[in-house]
Structure formats: C-alpha cells, structure tokens
Write a protein that holds these residues in place. Structure first.
Motif, mmCIF file in Angstrom:
data_model
loop_
_atom_site.group_PDB
_atom_site.id
_atom_site.type_symbol
_atom_site.label_atom_id
_atom_site.label_comp_id
_atom_site.label_asym_id
_atom_site.label_seq_id
_atom_site.Cartn_x
_atom_site.Cartn_y
_atom_site.Cartn_z
ATOM 1 N N MET A 160 0.831 -1.206 0.000
ATOM 2 C CA MET A 160 0.000 0.000 0.000
ATOM 3 C C MET A 160 0.865 1.255 0.000
ATOM 4 O O MET A 160 0.549 2.248 -0.678
ATOM 5 C CB MET A 160 -0.955 -0.009 1.199
ATOM 6 N N HIS A 161 1.976 1.212 0.731
ATOM 7 C CA HIS A 161 2.899 2.358 0.745
ATOM 8 C C HIS A 161 3.469 2.624 -0.647
ATOM 9 O O HIS A 161 3.525 3.776 -1.093
ATOM 10 C CB HIS A 161 4.046 2.084 1.729
ATOM 11 N N ILE A 162 3.850 1.555 -1.334
ATOM 12 C CA ILE A 162 4.406 1.705 -2.681
ATOM 13 C C ILE A 162 3.360 2.281 -3.629
ATOM 14 O O ILE A 162 3.664 3.116 -4.482
ATOM 15 C CB ILE A 162 4.927 0.349 -3.199
ATOM 16 N N ALA A 163 2.104 1.843 -3.483
ATOM 17 C CA ALA A 163 1.029 2.346 -4.343
ATOM 18 C C ALA A 163 0.854 3.847 -4.168
ATOM 19 O O ALA A 163 0.728 4.603 -5.147
ATOM 20 C CB ALA A 163 -0.277 1.619 -4.027
ATOM 21 N N ILE A 164 0.857 4.311 -2.924
ATOM 22 C CA ILE A 164 0.681 5.741 -2.659
ATOM 23 C C ILE A 164 1.899 6.530 -3.119
ATOM 24 O O ILE A 164 1.779 7.634 -3.662
ATOM 25 C CB ILE A 164 0.408 5.972 -1.159
ATOM 26 N N ALA A 165 3.082 5.941 -2.943
ATOM 27 C CA ALA A 165 4.313 6.621 -3.360
ATOM 28 C C ALA A 165 4.377 6.811 -4.871
ATOM 29 O O ALA A 165 5.123 7.663 -5.364
ATOM 30 C CB ALA A 165 5.537 5.832 -2.881
ATOM 31 N N SER A 166 3.575 6.056 -5.609
ATOM 32 C CA SER A 166 3.570 6.189 -7.070
ATOM 33 C C SER A 166 3.055 7.554 -7.513
ATOM 34 O O SER A 166 3.363 8.030 -8.604
ATOM 35 C CB SER A 166 2.682 5.100 -7.694
ATOM 36 N N GLY A 167 2.227 8.193 -6.658
ATOM 37 C CA GLY A 167 1.700 9.513 -6.981
ATOM 38 C C GLY A 167 0.344 9.485 -7.651
ATOM 39 O O GLY A 167 -0.362 10.493 -7.663
ATOM 40 N N SER A 168 -0.041 8.336 -8.212
ATOM 41 C CA SER A 168 -1.338 8.264 -8.897
ATOM 42 C C SER A 168 -2.453 7.816 -7.955
ATOM 43 O O SER A 168 -3.628 7.947 -8.275
ATOM 44 C CB SER A 168 -1.253 7.315 -10.090
ATOM 45 N N ILE A 169 -2.078 7.293 -6.782
ATOM 46 C CA ILE A 169 -3.037 6.836 -5.777
ATOM 47 C C ILE A 169 -2.834 7.665 -4.513
ATOM 48 O O ILE A 169 -1.706 7.770 -4.011
ATOM 49 C CB ILE A 169 -2.840 5.337 -5.457
ATOM 50 N N ILE A 170 -3.909 8.256 -3.994
ATOM 51 C CA ILE A 170 -3.768 9.076 -2.782
ATOM 52 C C ILE A 170 -4.238 8.331 -1.539
ATOM 53 O O ILE A 170 -3.933 8.741 -0.412
ATOM 54 C CB ILE A 170 -4.527 10.414 -2.915
ATOM 55 N N HIS A 171 -4.957 7.239 -1.734
ATOM 56 C CA HIS A 171 -5.390 6.439 -0.586
ATOM 57 C C HIS A 171 -5.683 5.025 -1.056
ATOM 58 O O HIS A 171 -6.215 4.812 -2.143
ATOM 59 C CB HIS A 171 -6.660 7.027 0.047
ATOM 60 N N ILE A 172 -5.307 4.055 -0.217
ATOM 61 C CA ILE A 172 -5.610 2.664 -0.533
ATOM 62 C C ILE A 172 -5.791 1.914 0.773
ATOM 63 O O ILE A 172 -5.071 2.159 1.750
ATOM 64 C CB ILE A 172 -4.500 2.028 -1.407
ATOM 65 N N ASP A 173 -6.759 1.030 0.805
ATOM 66 C CA ASP A 173 -7.015 0.257 2.008
ATOM 67 C C ASP A 173 -7.554 -1.109 1.608
ATOM 68 O O ASP A 173 -8.187 -1.258 0.555
ATOM 69 C CB ASP A 173 -8.019 0.975 2.910
ATOM 70 N N ALA A 174 -7.288 -2.100 2.434
ATOM 71 C CA ALA A 174 -7.787 -3.448 2.196
ATOM 72 C C ALA A 174 -8.379 -3.970 3.494
ATOM 73 O O ALA A 174 -7.825 -3.748 4.571
ATOM 74 C CB ALA A 174 -6.668 -4.357 1.704
ATOM 75 N N ARG A 175 -9.495 -4.666 3.386
ATOM 76 C CA ARG A 175 -10.184 -5.186 4.565
ATOM 77 C C ARG A 175 -10.712 -6.593 4.291
ATOM 78 O O ARG A 175 -11.061 -6.934 3.161
ATOM 79 C CB ARG A 175 -11.353 -4.280 4.965
ATOM 80 N N ILE A 176 -10.813 -7.352 5.366
ATOM 81 C CA ILE A 176 -11.430 -8.671 5.320
ATOM 82 C C ILE A 176 -12.898 -8.534 5.698
ATOM 83 O O ILE A 176 -13.250 -7.765 6.599
ATOM 84 C CB ILE A 176 -10.715 -9.642 6.274
ATOM 85 N N VAL A 177 -13.755 -9.277 5.011
ATOM 86 C CA VAL A 177 -15.191 -9.243 5.286
ATOM 87 C C VAL A 177 -15.617 -10.581 5.886
ATOM 88 O O VAL A 177 -15.291 -11.644 5.348
ATOM 89 C CB VAL A 177 -16.008 -8.957 4.008
ATOM 90 N N TYR A 178 -16.343 -10.504 7.010
ATOM 91 C CA TYR A 178 -16.843 -11.690 7.695
ATOM 92 C C TYR A 178 -18.347 -11.819 7.466
ATOM 93 O O TYR A 178 -19.025 -10.848 7.126
ATOM 94 C CB TYR A 178 -16.535 -11.611 9.189
ATOM 95 N N LEU A 179 -18.852 -13.023 7.719
ATOM 96 C CA LEU A 179 -20.251 -13.324 7.432
ATOM 97 C C LEU A 179 -21.212 -12.390 8.166
ATOM 98 O O LEU A 179 -22.245 -11.989 7.619
ATOM 99 C CB LEU A 179 -20.556 -14.781 7.798
ATOM 100 N N GLU A 180 -20.869 -12.014 9.397
ATOM 101 C CA GLU A 180 -21.769 -11.182 10.192
ATOM 102 C C GLU A 180 -21.625 -9.683 9.881
ATOM 103 O O GLU A 180 -22.361 -8.865 10.430
ATOM 104 C CB GLU A 180 -21.525 -11.417 11.684
#
Length: 319
Positions: free
Chosen positions: A108-128
């Motif tokens: 995620m740090h590398i993606a933002i450092a590219s300059g074309s992405i200003i925010h990125i996040d990843a999350r796990i989704v559970y059944l509930e």
C-alpha cells in the motif's frame, strides 16, 4: 558457542552485509532509501542473537551469502525500507536462503508513493458484517462490530483505492478465490513444510496481500507496485504456479504448434473458459520468457509473439 566463536560469527555477518553497499547504491531507485539506514536494519535482523547464538536467519545468510545480496538489491530496486517500525518489508529465512518479503502495508505504501493513488485500504469481510458495493466510482460501505468476539467465518476481502482525480477503484475476491491462489503457492503446496508457510502463520495478512495484488492490475501508473508484486510472485515462497508443468512427453513441440489468426482473442476466451486469472497467466508468461531473455517484459498479450501465444495456449489446453 564460546565468546571467541560468537565474536567471529558476528563479525562475519556484519562484514557480509556491509559488502553489499556498492551494488545497493548502484541499484537504488528511490532517493529516500539510504544505504546506511538499511544496512543498520539488515544487521539488526540478521545479526540478532538467540540464546547466545546467531539467529537462524543469520546462519542461513552465512550459508547463502548470494541470497543476502539478492534481497538487499531488491530493497534498492523496489524502493522499500526494512525499518521494523514501519513493517513494510522484512528479511526472512525461507528454505536455504534469505528472501525479501514485502507486507501488505508495504504494498500500500508503494502504491501511494507512485503519486497516482492518494489512498488505498484493504479489509477482510466476515459473514456477520454488512457490506454494500456502491456505484462504480464510489467507495463500498463496510460496517462491522470491531469488538465482537465472533464475526463469523471469512467470506472474502476487498481493496479500495482512490486516485488523485478522486475516482474510487474497488476490487473484491471471494474467500474461495483467495484460497485458490493460496493453494497454488509454493509454500502451501509443500505439505511437509506447510506449517511454515506464511499462509499458515499469518493468514489474515496474506488474505489482505492477495486482494491488494489483485487490485494492482487495475490501478494506473503503479510500475513500482507491479515490480514489487512481480518480485513476490517469482522470488519468494508466495510464488504462484499458474499451471503445473506438463510431463516432458506431453509438452507440445514448438515446430508442431500452429499459429492461428486472432490467436490473442482466442487465448483470452480460453483463459475465461478455463477460469484462469489473466494477471497470473501474464506473470507466468513473463517468467517463462525471461528465462530465455531477461530483458523482455510481458505486461499484456500484445507483448507476446504469435508463436508464444500459440505455445502458451497449447500448454493450458488450447490445442
């Protein structure tokens, strides 16, 4: 280990790391990455003592010094730091070598450092959890109780990135799609050593890393991120074998391969029929091509010659 032996061993590992300075600086791609700092971090990692003995990583480093050279060169090439406080990257003993591992935070740090992405996040989704995918240019809505002791089983994961133009790019993977990638990785396929696989030790982190790697294929101008992912997929235990190699007697001979018209379109259809991921296929093609020509890079079907398209189509069942 007596004090004299311990001192000699510590000196060896420090000298081994320091010997990489010239090549590190020659490979440097990011001015914010400084040799002296990375040298210090590497010495902390590989020179650590465990019960008055050099740690296992340090012992592996001394047995295979070239792997240390490769790992530190990749630190410079990719532009990632070993700073333990940031948790972006690590030097880890895997098998009989030291490998550079990049965490999902590092990606995620590398993606933002590219300059074309200003925010990125990843999350796990559970059944509930409650998860709603909005319009194509909107971020998804994910609601959960972070204090719940049981949110149900994992059903998938997603990654959302915001471009500098303000657009959202969201990609999802169901848990079965994630496990399909896990099952194809070298470390998981080795059943005798599966307990040491990053998938067995840090499953949630690997799930997040997997969905980030998948999303990267749809992000604009993230060459460094692509390079980092290529490193993970080809030089570490995360390597995914896209297609089991056919036995030699079943391998199609090149002079028997027929080059057809519209072969690239037919290859795309074939991949869809075989339920194969295009990005993983291209990474596999890239690895195959670079065995013969390290200077070539395969990013799309157009980078393959007609003959290569025909050969690779045959290997996945196209003839």
């Amino acid at each position: 280990m007596n004090n004299n032996t311990q001192l000699a061993t510590n000196t060896q590992i420090l000298e081994l790391i320091s010997s990489n300075e010239e090549q590190f600086n020659a490979s440097l791609s990011d001015k914010d990455i400084v040799w002296k700092k990375e040298e210090s971090f590497a010495k902390q990692i590989l020179g650590k003592l465990d019960k008055n003995k050099l740690c296992w990583a340090g012992q592996i480093a001394l047995r295979n010094p070239s792997s240390v050279n490769n790992a530190l060169t990749n630190v410079a090439n990719i532009g990632i730091t070993l700073n333990p406080a940031l948790k972006h990257a690590y030097l880890l003993p895997r098998g009989n070598e030291i490998q550079l591992d990049i965490s999902y935070r590092g990606l995620m740090h590398i993606a933002i450092a590219s300059g074309s992405i200003i925010h990125i996040d990843a999350r796990i989704v559970y059944l509930e959890d409650t998860f709603e995918l909005g319009a194509i240019d909107e971020a998804p809505v994910h609601k959960c109780n972070p204090f719940a002791t049981d949110r149900g089983p994992i059903i998938g994961a997603y990654c959302v990135a915001k471009t500098k133009e303000g657009n959202y790019i969201t990609k999802l993977l169901r848990i079965d799609e994630i496990y399909k990638r896990r099952d194809a990785s070298d470390s998981w396929k080795n059943t005798k050593a599966r307990e040491y696989s990053p998938w067995a030790k840090w499953e949630n982190e690997m799930i997040l890393k997997t969905v980030i790697k998948y999303t990267a294929k749809f992000l604009p101008n993230v060459d460094k991120l692509d390079q980092a992912i290529h490193h993970l997929d080809t030089n570490t235990d995360e390597k995914v074998v896209f297609q089991e190699e056919l036995p030699q007697e079943e391998q199609p001979k090149e002079d028997e391969i027929k080059v057809e018209e519209n072969s690239r379109d037919k290859l795309a259809v074939l991949l869809c029929e075989k339920n194969k991921d295009v990005g993983e296929f291209l990474s596999w093609c890239n690895a195959m091509v670079q065995k013969k020509n390290p200077d070539r890079e395969i990013k799309g079907f157009e980078d393959l010659t007609d003959k290569e398209v025909a050969i690779f189509s045959a290997k996945i069942g196209g003839v």
